[in-house]
Design an enzyme around this catalytic site. Structure first.
Site, PDB file in Angstrom:
ATOM      1  N   ASP A 173       0.818  -1.207   0.000  1.00  0.00           N
ATOM      2  CA  ASP A 173       0.000   0.000   0.000  1.00  0.00           C
ATOM      3  C   ASP A 173       0.860   1.270   0.000  1.00  0.00           C
ATOM      4  OD1 ASP A 173      -2.247  -1.574   0.087  1.00  0.00           O
ATOM      5  OD2 ASP A 173      -2.565  -1.341   2.242  1.00  0.00           O
ATOM      6  N   ARG A 174       0.256   2.345  -0.471  1.00  0.00           N
ATOM      7  CA  ARG A 174       0.935   3.640  -0.500  1.00  0.00           C
ATOM      8  C   ARG A 174       1.564   3.978   0.856  1.00  0.00           C
ATOM      9  NH1 ARG A 174       0.142   8.945  -2.900  1.00  0.00           N
ATOM     10  NH2 ARG A 174      -1.495   8.121  -4.256  1.00  0.00           N
TER      11      ARG A 174
END
Length: 323
Positions: free
Chosen positions: A145-146
């Site tokens: 994830d970011r």
């Protein structure tokens, strides 16, 4: 007219798959028609859609130049060439992705992505030149994830990409994470099982004790490495790979991740710099079951040595803030 001589990185794939990557401006319908009408030839002869390409093959397209307009494969040059390298050899690169950086382009981040940074880094080293490649580009084999930091695997050639993707599918890759959680999990080491169902609209996972319609099993192994007051540093191994698995599962047992505003209230941690979850994909171990070109990686531990949120001083500050 356009012609390519097939190299190792393009060999082994079907002709139609190669053409979709090498000439992305060419509509599929036109590609199939050109194959039927001999406007696309393989080694000077009529080509079958399913033909497998070999090194030295010659693929020729007798089509208008508009279908071979310059593509966007040089977009990586707009990104910084800065990569935190955990490990690198001629086949793979293990990059330590910082929190806040996406792995691939999205509507918010544009050209500055992890894969573009890696490609720019390899371009500067002389290991990647899109002008010399018909369809291959260094590619990511996993994603995080970011707002999660840590190791992302990059394949530097087509064979490595195939082997690494198969390794991940066959669960021959052991992935370990570090996370800070609120509370001290009991027991301090366990393998926990639950069932999850994702709400696509909310991009959030609901967790259940028993199977539910549309749900999936998730299995997580954790152990507490150290605790400071009501904050613990845990090592977590994913035995399944579900959306937000660590965040949702740890929150479900009453120990949500520090900084996580989706599965917990993070207001107490935000003034201390935790705008998002304290989570790092910090360690990998390969376990190829069959002899292959990457077997030399077997058993080796690849690890991010410095995970800032794991420092005692950081945990002590958090322990004073978290109640």
């Amino acid at each position: 007219m356009k012609e390519w001589i097939i190299k190792e990185n393009d060999a082994g794939q079907r002709l139609d798959k190669f053409l979709q990557k090498a000439a992305p401006a060419l509509p599929k319908s036109m590609m199939y028609k050109a194959l039927r009408t001999k406007h696309i030839k393989l080694n000077g002869k009529r080509a079958e859609i399913s033909a497998r390409l070999a090194p030295g093959d010659r693929v020729t397209l007798y089509l208008k130049d508009e279908f071979f307009a310059k593509d966007s494969r040089d977009a990586f040059l707009q990104a910084p060439a800065e990569v935190r390298v955990v490990y690198e050899d001629g086949n793979i690169l293990l990059a330590d992705k910082p929190s806040g950086l996406v792995v691939h382009e999205d509507e918010r981040q544009g050209a500055d992505t992890l894969i573009h940074r890696v490609q720019h880094y390899l371009y500067n080293k002389g290991e990647y030149d899109p002008a010399a490649e018909a369809s291959f580009a260094p590619a990511l084999c996993n994603r995080i994830d970011r707002n999660t930091e840590g190791i992302v695997i990059v394949a530097k050639n087509a064979e490595a990409l195939r082997l690494l993707n198969q390794c991940i599918r066959d669960r021959e890759l052991h992935k370990f994470y570090l996370c800070l959680v609120k509370g001290v999990p009991r027991p301090k080491e366990a393998t926990i099982k639950a069932f999850m169902r994702k709400d696509e609209r909310e991009n959030k996972v609901a967790v259940f004790d028993k199977p539910v319609p549309g749900g999936k099993t998730m299995v997580t192994r954790y152990r507490v490495l150290k605790a400071k007051g009501k904050v613990s540093l845990c090592e977590v191994e994913l035995l399944t790979g579900r959306t937000h698995q660590i965040r949702a599962h740890m929150a479900y047992i009453g120990c949500p991740l520090v900084g996580d505003g989706k599965y917990s209230d993070n207001r107490a941690e935000r003034p201390l710099g935790f705008e998002s979850q304290a989570l790092s994909a910090y360690k990998l171990i390969f376990d190829f079951q069959e002899e292959c070109a990457l077997s030399y990686l077997n058993g080796r531990v690849f690890e991010v040595k410095d995970v800032p949120f794991a420092a005692d001083a950081v945990m002590e500050k958090l322990a004073a803030a978290v109640r």
